[in-house]
Design an enzyme around this catalytic site. Structure first.
Site, PDB file in Angstrom:
ATOM      1  CG  HIS A 263      -9.283  20.402   9.304  1.00 21.31           C
ATOM      2  ND1 HIS A 263     -10.676  20.132   8.814  1.00 21.31           N
ATOM      3  CD2 HIS A 263      -8.835  20.384   7.895  1.00 21.31           C
ATOM      4  CE1 HIS A 263     -11.077  20.229   7.625  1.00 21.31           C
ATOM      5  NE2 HIS A 263      -9.809  20.654   6.911  1.00 21.31           N
ATOM      6  CG  HIS A 302     -17.756  24.535  12.497  1.00 19.69           C
ATOM      7  ND1 HIS A 302     -17.678  25.196  11.254  1.00 19.69           N
ATOM      8  CD2 HIS A 302     -17.442  23.206  11.656  1.00 19.69           C
ATOM      9  CE1 HIS A 302     -17.419  24.544  10.200  1.00 19.69           C
ATOM     10  NE2 HIS A 302     -17.100  23.373  10.437  1.00 19.69           N
ATOM     11  CG  ASP A 358     -14.420  16.163  13.664  1.00 18.77           C
ATOM     12  OD1 ASP A 358     -14.296  17.192  13.362  1.00 18.77           O
ATOM     13  OD2 ASP A 358     -14.423  15.077  12.850  1.00 18.77           O
TER      14      ASP A 358
HETATM   15  C1  SDX Z   1     -13.752  20.154  11.136  1.00 13.51           C
HETATM   16  O1  SDX Z   1     -13.916  24.241   8.451  1.00 13.51           O
HETATM   17  C2  SDX Z   1     -14.464  22.962   8.151  1.00 13.51           C
HETATM   18  O2  SDX Z   1     -15.702  23.245   7.604  1.00 13.51           O
HETATM   19  C3  SDX Z   1     -14.038  22.189   9.016  1.00 13.51           C
HETATM   20  C4  SDX Z   1     -14.976  20.681   9.032  1.00 13.51           C
HETATM   21  C5  SDX Z   1     -15.168  20.218   7.748  1.00 13.51           C
HETATM   22  O3  SDX Z   1     -15.876  19.459   7.246  1.00 13.51           O
HETATM   23  O4  SDX Z   1     -14.079  20.354   6.682  1.00 13.51           O
HETATM   24  O5  SDX Z   1     -16.537  21.123   9.559  1.00 13.51           O
HETATM   25  C6  SDX Z   1     -14.269  19.754   9.920  1.00 13.51           C
HETATM   26  O6  SDX Z   1     -12.415  20.394  11.123  1.00 13.51           O
HETATM   27  C7  SDX Z   1     -14.676  20.106  12.281  1.00 13.51           C
HETATM   28  C8  SDX Z   1     -13.896  20.929  13.424  1.00 13.51           C
HETATM   29  C9  SDX Z   1     -12.973  19.913  14.429  1.00 13.51           C
HETATM   30  N1  SDX Z   1     -12.327  20.386  15.273  1.00 13.51           N
HETATM   31  C10 SDX Z   1     -12.662  20.176  16.680  1.00 13.51           C
HETATM   32  O7  SDX Z   1     -13.330  19.739  16.990  1.00 13.51           O
HETATM   33  C11 SDX Z   1     -11.426  20.723  17.525  1.00 13.51           C
HETATM   34  C12 SDX Z   1     -12.064  21.677  18.531  1.00 13.51           C
HETATM   35  N2  SDX Z   1     -12.566  22.998  18.067  1.00 13.51           N
HETATM   36  C13 SDX Z   1     -11.756  24.290  18.131  1.00 13.51           C
HETATM   37  O8  SDX Z   1     -10.227  23.921  18.072  1.00 13.51           O
HETATM   38  C14 SDX Z   1     -12.427  25.009  17.223  1.00 13.51           C
HETATM   39  O9  SDX Z   1     -13.722  25.447  17.653  1.00 13.51           O
HETATM   40  C15 SDX Z   1     -12.270  25.214  15.814  1.00 13.51           C
HETATM   41  C16 SDX Z   1     -10.913  25.083  15.396  1.00 13.51           C
HETATM   42  C17 SDX Z   1     -13.047  24.277  15.227  1.00 13.51           C
HETATM   43  C18 SDX Z   1     -12.690  26.915  15.152  1.00 13.51           C
HETATM   44  O10 SDX Z   1     -11.916  27.511  15.805  1.00 13.51           O
HETATM   45  P1  SDX Z   1     -12.102  28.936  15.325  1.00 13.51           P
HETATM   46  O11 SDX Z   1     -13.135  29.260  14.429  1.00 13.51           O
HETATM   47  O12 SDX Z   1     -10.673  29.815  15.229  1.00 13.51           O
HETATM   48  O13 SDX Z   1     -12.882  29.660  16.822  1.00 13.51           O
HETATM   49  P2  SDX Z   1     -11.851  30.361  17.894  1.00 13.51           P
HETATM   50  O14 SDX Z   1     -10.616  29.333  18.225  1.00 13.51           O
HETATM   51  O15 SDX Z   1     -11.682  31.693  17.669  1.00 13.51           O
HETATM   52  O16 SDX Z   1     -13.050  30.028  19.206  1.00 13.51           O
HETATM   53  C19 SDX Z   1     -14.005  31.188  19.558  1.00 13.51           C
HETATM   54  C20 SDX Z   1     -13.735  31.004  20.901  1.00 13.51           C
HETATM   55  C21 SDX Z   1     -12.356  31.247  21.517  1.00 13.51           C
HETATM   56  O17 SDX Z   1     -12.886  31.763  23.070  1.00 13.51           O
HETATM   57  P3  SDX Z   1     -11.870  33.095  23.433  1.00 13.51           P
HETATM   58  O18 SDX Z   1     -10.313  32.861  23.183  1.00 13.51           O
HETATM   59  O19 SDX Z   1     -12.281  34.248  22.423  1.00 13.51           O
HETATM   60  O20 SDX Z   1     -12.397  33.436  24.971  1.00 13.51           O
HETATM   61  O21 SDX Z   1     -14.283  29.920  21.290  1.00 13.51           O
HETATM   62  C22 SDX Z   1     -13.145  29.007  22.029  1.00 13.51           C
HETATM   63  C23 SDX Z   1     -12.077  29.899  21.951  1.00 13.51           C
HETATM   64  O22 SDX Z   1     -11.245  29.560  22.930  1.00 13.51           O
HETATM   65  N3  SDX Z   1     -13.273  27.701  21.511  1.00 13.51           N
HETATM   66  C24 SDX Z   1     -13.170  26.784  22.541  1.00 13.51           C
HETATM   67  C25 SDX Z   1     -13.475  25.505  21.353  1.00 13.51           C
HETATM   68  N4  SDX Z   1     -13.461  26.171  20.260  1.00 13.51           N
HETATM   69  C26 SDX Z   1     -13.492  27.293  20.452  1.00 13.51           C
HETATM   70  N5  SDX Z   1     -13.134  26.495  23.545  1.00 13.51           N
HETATM   71  C27 SDX Z   1     -13.247  25.441  24.233  1.00 13.51           C
HETATM   72  N6  SDX Z   1     -13.464  24.071  23.403  1.00 13.51           N
HETATM   73  C28 SDX Z   1     -13.374  24.329  22.086  1.00 13.51           C
HETATM   74  N7  SDX Z   1     -13.593  23.273  21.292  1.00 13.51           N
END
Ligand code: SDX
Length: 424
Positions: A263, A302, A358
């Site tokens: 996050h 996201h 971010d």
């Molecule tokens: C913020 O919610 C908000 O609005 C948050 C925010 C705000 O203003 O409050 O926008 C601020 O927190 C932005 C996000 C910051 N986090 C990151 O940058 C960390 C990296 N991102 C990931 O951890 C992830 O994308 C999340 C946590 C942001 C979202 O996760 P989800 O919605 O649970 O998605 P998921 O993990 O189910 O991903 C779906 C697929 C998966 O692949 P499979 O396992 O199905 O094969 O996408 C992949 C994930 O493995 N994936 C990624 C990835 N993010 C998702 N693979 C590689 N790198 C990534 N960053």
């Protein structure tokens, strides 16, 4: 299971409430605060004006904006006890841990018991004057609000002004503890963001020369981070606040949630990732490691945005402005190479991963903020959104309901106790 419907993992596609504050369309990449597109607010508004909009639902008139700014800045001063509080941390404590504790600390002496309201409530209850549903008394921590009464609304809004006003001061105190430097009383005559930069100033206040470009850039970033619907930290604030604890404690809980690298902690993780990649030619090998799930691609993906995060375009434009003043960051080339490679790679595009807000860490780094301070620069403006949602919940029709979800039990059936000497 009595007709319980289980939400998807991580509340995927689950709405827990209705709200009038922020609208996001993840497919179209739209973000609006109270109906105003984020692009227009970033161009024409400022953080405090946007804070007023998020909290009270309309853009302030000139007089309302002036009074709001005066009141927020007035609350920027903290009790001198806070210095002792911050000095109790080790010199290398993470600033987000300090800020989270500091909000709870405020609750230790600001969740004022309001004797007049307390007395009235007890008397009213004894005399049966209270008709549930109309005069429902909302009690948070030690503070009693009478729904609909002007005094209570005044107490609630004063707590909101205090938290917004003190957020920058507490953040600056966390920074100066790390620098082993004296604390600074918030200055007068500067803007909210200007006052924050003054208190953060590395050179020493006597030499402080405001930089309007950097001040405007940080204010735009504050505005971009002010709210984002029901993200993990806002949900945490509402979950915590639904027990009617005081708002300071609820904000402390939200701050703890934001700290995580999935996050708000991602803006720090992005830079650590870029530093670990090093040169642009190392990007392909890094992305292969991400595909093998050995590394995380921070700053991408996201839960809601499945095309692009509209804030990321504004961050990019703001970065160009800042780099004109600070010079380009050598990590920028690596960041651009990473962005271009990921956006052409089917592994990422098939998962609809795009850059999120971010990557703003590159701007904070260029402005000279320490790396572990970046999540604090997210928390300070997000106090506004947390409070806008908290206020909306406190004033909702029918009063506050505690958030108490259920579960589907899939554990063991009934079992008889076995004495320890009979266990194998
Ligand atoms: C913020 O919610 C908000 O609005 C948050 C925010 C705000 O203003 O409050 O926008 C601020 O927190 C932005 C996000 C910051 N986090 C990151 O940058 C960390 C990296 N991102 C990931 O951890 C992830 O994308 C999340 C946590 C942001 C979202 O996760 P989800 O919605 O649970 O998605 P998921 O993990 O189910 O991903 C779906 C697929 C998966 O692949 P499979 O396992 O199905 O094969 O996408 C992949 C994930 O493995 N994936 C990624 C990835 N993010 C998702 N693979 C590689 N790198 C990534 N960053």
């Amino acid at each position: 299971d009595k007709g319980l419907r289980i939400a998807d993992k991580g509340y995927l596609n689950t709405a827990v409430m209705r709200s009038e504050i922020t609208y996001i369309d993840g497919e179209a990449g739209i973000l609006r605060y109270r109906g105003y597109p984020i692009e227009q607010l970033a161009l024409h508004s400022n953080h405090l004006e946007t804070a007023y909009l998020l909290l009270y639902g309309s853009l302030p008139t000139k007089d309302q904006a002036t009074l709001f700014e005066e009141e927020v800045l007035h609350h920027g001063v903290v009790h001198s006890d806070a210095e002792q509080f911050f000095r109790s941390f080790r010199y290398d404590a993470h600033p987000m841990a300090m800020l989270t504790s500091a909000f709870a600390y405020l609750g230790s002496y600001y969740a004022e018991a309001n004797p007049s309201l307390q007395g009235m409530y007890i008397l009213s209850s004894l005399l049966g004057w209270l008709t549930p549903g109309t005069d429902d008394i909302l009690c948070t921590g030690q503070t009693l609000y009478t729904k609909g009464s002007p005094e209570s609304l005044a107490i609630m809004d004063k707590q909101i002004l205090r938290l917004i006003g003190k957020a920058t001061t507490l953040a600056a105190m966390a920074y100066r503890v790390r620098q082993g430097r004296d604390f600074v009383t918030p200055p007068t005559g500067l803007s909210y963001t200007g006052s924050f930069l003054y208190q953060m100033d590395h050179l020493g206040q006597e030499n402080y020369v405001p930089n309007p470009v950097l001040e405007r850039a940080l204010d735009v970033l504050f505005l971009l981070h002010a709210d984002h619907e029901l993200n993990a930290s806002s949900t945490t604030v509402l979950q915590t606040g639904s027990s009617l604890v005081d708002p300071y404690s609820a904000i402390a809980a939200g701050c703890a949630s934001l700290y995580g690298p999935l996050h708000g902690g991602a803006n720090e993780a992005v830079i650590r990732m870029l530093i670990s990649i090093g040169k642009p030619e190392n990007v392909p090998a890094f992305l292969e490691a991400v595909k093998r799930r050995e590394k995380v691609l921070s700053g991408f993906g996201h839960r809601v945005y499945k095309t692009s995060d509209p804030r990321s375009f504004i961050v990019r434009k703001t970065a160009d402005e800042v780099f004109k003043v600070t010079g380009r960051d050598e990590l920028l080339e690596t960041a651009m190479a990473l962005h271009d490679a990921a956006m052409k790679d089917e592994y990422f595009t098939s998962r609809k991963l795009a850059p999120n807000v971010d990557f703003c860490g590159l701007i904070y780094r260029a402005m000279g903020f320490p790396l572990d301070f970046f999540p604090v620069l997210f928390a300070v403006p997000r106090v506004v959104g947390w409070l806008a949602h908290w206020r909306q919940m406190m004033l909702q029709d029918g009063g506050v309901k505690i958030w108490r979800p259920r579960q589907i039990y899939v554990g063991e059936g009934k079992r008889e106790y076995v004495p320890v000497d009979q266990r194998v």
